[in-house]
Write a protein that holds these residues in place. Structure first.
Motif, PDB file in Angstrom:
ATOM      1  N   ALA A   7     -72.023   2.979   3.468  1.00  0.00           N
ATOM      2  CA  ALA A   7     -70.629   3.757   3.956  1.00  0.00           C
ATOM      3  C   ALA A   7     -70.663   3.288   5.477  1.00  0.00           C
ATOM      4  CB  ALA A   7     -70.801   5.220   3.883  1.00  0.00           C
ATOM      5  N   LEU A   8     -69.442   2.686   5.978  1.00  0.00           N
ATOM      6  CA  LEU A   8     -69.419   2.321   7.114  1.00  0.00           C
ATOM      7  C   LEU A   8     -67.631   2.340   7.434  1.00  0.00           C
ATOM      8  CD1 LEU A   8     -70.323   0.209   9.670  1.00  0.00           C
ATOM      9  CD2 LEU A   8     -69.349  -1.577   8.057  1.00  0.00           C
ATOM     10  N   PRO A   9     -67.493   3.330   8.453  1.00  0.00           N
ATOM     11  CA  PRO A   9     -66.211   3.499   8.896  1.00  0.00           C
ATOM     12  C   PRO A   9     -65.418   2.294   9.442  1.00  0.00           C
ATOM     13  CG  PRO A   9     -67.699   4.889   9.992  1.00  0.00           C
ATOM     14  CD  PRO A   9     -68.449   4.164   9.285  1.00  0.00           C
ATOM     15  N   THR A  10     -64.190   1.887   8.962  1.00  0.00           N
ATOM     16  CA  THR A  10     -63.804   0.679   9.223  1.00  0.00           C
ATOM     17  C   THR A  10     -62.325   0.811   9.224  1.00  0.00           C
ATOM     18  OG1 THR A  10     -65.535  -0.480   7.950  1.00  0.00           O
ATOM     19  CG2 THR A  10     -63.485  -1.747   8.880  1.00  0.00           C
ATOM     20  N   LEU A  11     -61.484   0.591  10.317  1.00  0.00           N
ATOM     21  CA  LEU A  11     -60.032   0.822  10.441  1.00  0.00           C
ATOM     22  C   LEU A  11     -59.607  -0.577   9.629  1.00  0.00           C
ATOM     23  CD1 LEU A  11     -59.443   2.065  13.833  1.00  0.00           C
ATOM     24  CD2 LEU A  11     -58.880   3.074  12.090  1.00  0.00           C
ATOM     25  N   SER A  12     -58.524  -0.216   8.836  1.00  0.00           N
ATOM     26  CA  SER A  12     -58.201  -1.458   7.822  1.00  0.00           C
ATOM     27  C   SER A  12     -56.532  -1.205   7.863  1.00  0.00           C
ATOM     28  CB  SER A  12     -58.666  -1.105   6.474  1.00  0.00           C
ATOM     29  OG  SER A  12     -58.245  -2.297   5.841  1.00  0.00           O
ATOM     30  N   ARG A  13     -56.067  -2.364   7.695  1.00  0.00           N
ATOM     31  CA  ARG A  13     -54.393  -2.406   7.336  1.00  0.00           C
ATOM     32  C   ARG A  13     -54.174  -3.420   6.291  1.00  0.00           C
ATOM     33  NH1 ARG A  13     -50.692  -3.809  12.276  1.00  0.00           N
ATOM     34  NH2 ARG A  13     -51.860  -5.577  12.101  1.00  0.00           N
ATOM     35  N   HIS A  14     -53.498  -2.970   5.242  1.00  0.00           N
ATOM     36  CA  HIS A  14     -53.286  -3.959   4.136  1.00  0.00           C
ATOM     37  C   HIS A  14     -52.125  -3.407   3.155  1.00  0.00           C
ATOM     38  CE1 HIS A  14     -55.114  -0.669   1.394  1.00  0.00           C
ATOM     39  NE2 HIS A  14     -55.937  -0.350   2.592  1.00  0.00           N
ATOM     40  N   ASP A  15     -51.654  -4.040   2.394  1.00  0.00           N
ATOM     41  CA  ASP A  15     -50.595  -3.728   1.539  1.00  0.00           C
ATOM     42  C   ASP A  15     -49.378  -3.078   2.200  1.00  0.00           C
ATOM     43  OD1 ASP A  15     -52.019  -4.563  -0.514  1.00  0.00           O
ATOM     44  OD2 ASP A  15     -52.927  -2.527  -0.718  1.00  0.00           O
ATOM     45  N   LEU A  73     -58.287   4.585   8.085  1.00  0.00           N
ATOM     46  CA  LEU A  73     -59.671   4.582   8.153  1.00  0.00           C
ATOM     47  C   LEU A  73     -60.293   4.516   6.596  1.00  0.00           C
ATOM     48  CD1 LEU A  73     -62.376   4.971   9.678  1.00  0.00           C
ATOM     49  CD2 LEU A  73     -62.312   7.358   9.298  1.00  0.00           C
ATOM     50  N   HIS A  74     -61.156   3.561   6.483  1.00  0.00           N
ATOM     51  CA  HIS A  74     -61.683   3.334   5.125  1.00  0.00           C
ATOM     52  C   HIS A  74     -63.141   3.573   5.468  1.00  0.00           C
ATOM     53  CE1 HIS A  74     -59.234   0.982   2.341  1.00  0.00           C
ATOM     54  NE2 HIS A  74     -58.270   1.315   3.240  1.00  0.00           N
ATOM     55  N   PHE A  75     -63.877   3.882   4.440  1.00  0.00           N
ATOM     56  CA  PHE A  75     -65.424   4.275   4.717  1.00  0.00           C
ATOM     57  C   PHE A  75     -66.397   3.272   4.157  1.00  0.00           C
ATOM     58  CE2 PHE A  75     -62.815   8.345   4.025  1.00  0.00           C
ATOM     59  CZ  PHE A  75     -62.881   8.855   5.417  1.00  0.00           C
ATOM     60  N   HIS A  76     -65.865   1.939   3.999  1.00  0.00           N
ATOM     61  CA  HIS A  76     -66.931   0.948   3.712  1.00  0.00           C
ATOM     62  C   HIS A  76     -66.268  -0.266   4.435  1.00  0.00           C
ATOM     63  CE1 HIS A  76     -63.095  -0.641   1.304  1.00  0.00           C
ATOM     64  NE2 HIS A  76     -63.040   0.646   1.119  1.00  0.00           N
ATOM     65  N   ALA A  77     -67.286  -1.264   4.268  1.00  0.00           N
ATOM     66  CA  ALA A  77     -67.007  -2.722   4.811  1.00  0.00           C
ATOM     67  C   ALA A  77     -65.864  -3.441   4.222  1.00  0.00           C
ATOM     68  CB  ALA A  77     -68.207  -3.460   4.835  1.00  0.00           C
ATOM     69  N   VAL A  78     -65.060  -4.169   4.827  1.00  0.00           N
ATOM     70  CA  VAL A  78     -63.947  -4.765   4.390  1.00  0.00           C
ATOM     71  C   VAL A  78     -64.312  -5.592   2.980  1.00  0.00           C
ATOM     72  CG1 VAL A  78     -62.008  -6.568   4.735  1.00  0.00           C
ATOM     73  CG2 VAL A  78     -62.633  -4.708   6.507  1.00  0.00           C
ATOM     74  N   ASP A  79     -65.506  -6.192   3.019  1.00  0.00           N
ATOM     75  CA  ASP A  79     -65.986  -7.070   2.055  1.00  0.00           C
ATOM     76  C   ASP A  79     -66.876  -6.378   1.179  1.00  0.00           C
ATOM     77  OD1 ASP A  79     -68.152  -6.708   3.962  1.00  0.00           O
ATOM     78  OD2 ASP A  79     -68.729  -8.940   3.834  1.00  0.00           O
ATOM     79  N   ALA A  80     -66.898  -5.041   1.074  1.00  0.00           N
ATOM     80  CA  ALA A  80     -67.745  -4.348   0.275  1.00  0.00           C
ATOM     81  C   ALA A  80     -67.387  -4.668  -1.222  1.00  0.00           C
ATOM     82  CB  ALA A  80     -67.752  -2.830   0.415  1.00  0.00           C
ATOM     83  N   PRO A  81     -68.585  -4.551  -1.904  1.00  0.00           N
ATOM     84  CA  PRO A  81     -68.223  -4.823  -3.568  1.00  0.00           C
ATOM     85  C   PRO A  81     -67.326  -3.543  -4.015  1.00  0.00           C
ATOM     86  CG  PRO A  81     -70.642  -5.162  -3.350  1.00  0.00           C
ATOM     87  CD  PRO A  81     -69.968  -4.862  -1.772  1.00  0.00           C
ATOM     88  N   TRP A  82     -66.630  -3.619  -5.142  1.00  0.00           N
ATOM     89  CA  TRP A  82     -65.734  -2.903  -5.534  1.00  0.00           C
ATOM     90  C   TRP A  82     -66.489  -1.411  -5.668  1.00  0.00           C
ATOM     91  CZ3 TRP A  82     -65.302   0.563  -9.772  1.00  0.00           C
ATOM     92  CH2 TRP A  82     -64.061   1.062  -9.902  1.00  0.00           C
ATOM     93  N   ALA A  83     -67.713  -1.269  -6.468  1.00  0.00           N
ATOM     94  CA  ALA A  83     -68.163   0.073  -6.826  1.00  0.00           C
ATOM     95  C   ALA A  83     -68.865   0.608  -5.791  1.00  0.00           C
ATOM     96  CB  ALA A  83     -69.363  -0.145  -7.622  1.00  0.00           C
ATOM     97  N   GLU A  84     -69.349  -0.330  -4.660  1.00  0.00           N
ATOM     98  CA  GLU A  84     -69.868   0.286  -3.438  1.00  0.00           C
ATOM     99  C   GLU A  84     -68.713   0.611  -2.636  1.00  0.00           C
ATOM    100  OE1 GLU A  84     -71.155  -2.263  -5.034  1.00  0.00           O
ATOM    101  OE2 GLU A  84     -73.192  -2.049  -4.857  1.00  0.00           O
ATOM    102  N   SER A  85     -67.784   0.205  -2.485  1.00  0.00           N
ATOM    103  CA  SER A  85     -66.497   0.477  -1.700  1.00  0.00           C
ATOM    104  C   SER A  85     -66.055   1.925  -2.186  1.00  0.00           C
ATOM    105  CB  SER A  85     -65.233  -0.293  -1.712  1.00  0.00           C
ATOM    106  OG  SER A  85     -64.637  -0.447  -3.131  1.00  0.00           O
ATOM    107  N   TRP A  86     -65.774   2.244  -3.479  1.00  0.00           N
ATOM    108  CA  TRP A  86     -65.420   3.612  -4.133  1.00  0.00           C
ATOM    109  C   TRP A  86     -66.579   4.389  -3.852  1.00  0.00           C
ATOM    110  CZ3 TRP A  86     -61.028   5.521  -4.772  1.00  0.00           C
ATOM    111  CH2 TRP A  86     -59.940   4.673  -5.101  1.00  0.00           C
ATOM    112  N   ALA A  87     -67.826   4.219  -3.888  1.00  0.00           N
ATOM    113  CA  ALA A  87     -68.859   5.125  -3.803  1.00  0.00           C
ATOM    114  C   ALA A  87     -68.947   5.535  -2.329  1.00  0.00           C
ATOM    115  CB  ALA A  87     -70.086   4.619  -4.409  1.00  0.00           C
TER     116      ALA A  87
END
Length: 193
Positions: free
Chosen positions: A103-111, A117-131
């Motif tokens: 878990a790593l707080p990251t401001l993100s802009r997409h789509d 605010l996201h709670f994962h690194a931008v390049d986190a694998p899929w399961a880790e980003s959701w977990a």
């Protein structure tokens, strides 16, 4: 949503996704019956996420789905501990999941969306980003004065989780079906008493 508790839009979505995932894949009891994890985990995971995030339309691969389900089971155990009065145990387990999932707080802009605010690194694998997102969403609730709104269904033979976002804060069931089962049983008990 007037009068409802909303921690913030992203943390609310990932917290609701965590609950949907836990309730749809964690073995135990559901609505008075034994419940096993579905055989098609990728489909079950995708449906749980899409139930709270209609924009979601990805199907994870089997390995990623299984990994996320493992974390969901652990998060369900944390809510079970919380419901039993073990706030410390619940917080320790949620902290472990956040740490292990990166878990790593990251401001993100997409789509086409604004910064959020996201709670994962931008390049986190899929399961880790959701977990990491789901665990962080639950951590926000655990560290909030409204923590008593998170719990395990009060219906017999049901161990599904709920988060009460109503104005009056009286929800104690995972779904209307469980609430109705309890009310019907109480009515029958009164009639036969």
């Amino acid at each position: 949503m007037t009068g409802q508790v909303d921690f913030d839009s992203h943390s609310s979505v990932v917290t609701q996704a965590a609950l949907a995932l836990m309730n749809d894949v964690s073995p135990g009891h559901r609505r008075g019956r034994p419940f096993s994890a579905p055989e098609d985990l990728p489909e079950a995971v995708a449906q749980a996420i899409a139930s709270v995030n209609p924009k979601w339309n990805e199907l994870p691969d089997a390995a990623e789905a299984a990994k996320l389900v493992g974390w969901a089971v652990r998060l369900h155990a944390a809510i079970t501990a919380l419901d039993a009065g073990d706030v410390d145990g619940a917080c320790v387990e949620v902290n472990r999941v956040m740490r292990e999932a990166g878990a790593l707080p990251t401001l993100s802009r997409h789509d086409g969306e604004p910064w959020h605010l996201h709670f994962h690194a931008v390049d986190a694998p899929w399961a880790e980003s959701w977990a990491s997102s789901m665990a962080t969403g639950l951590a926000i609730v655990l560290g909030n004065a409204s923590v008593e709104r998170l719990g395990i269904c009060n219906a017999p033979a049901c161990d599904r989780a709920y988060l009460d976002v109503s104005r009056n804060g009286t929800r104690r069931f995972c779904c209307t079906a469980c609430q109705n089962r309890v009310k019907a049983a109480a009515f029958r008990a009164r009639q036969s008493g």
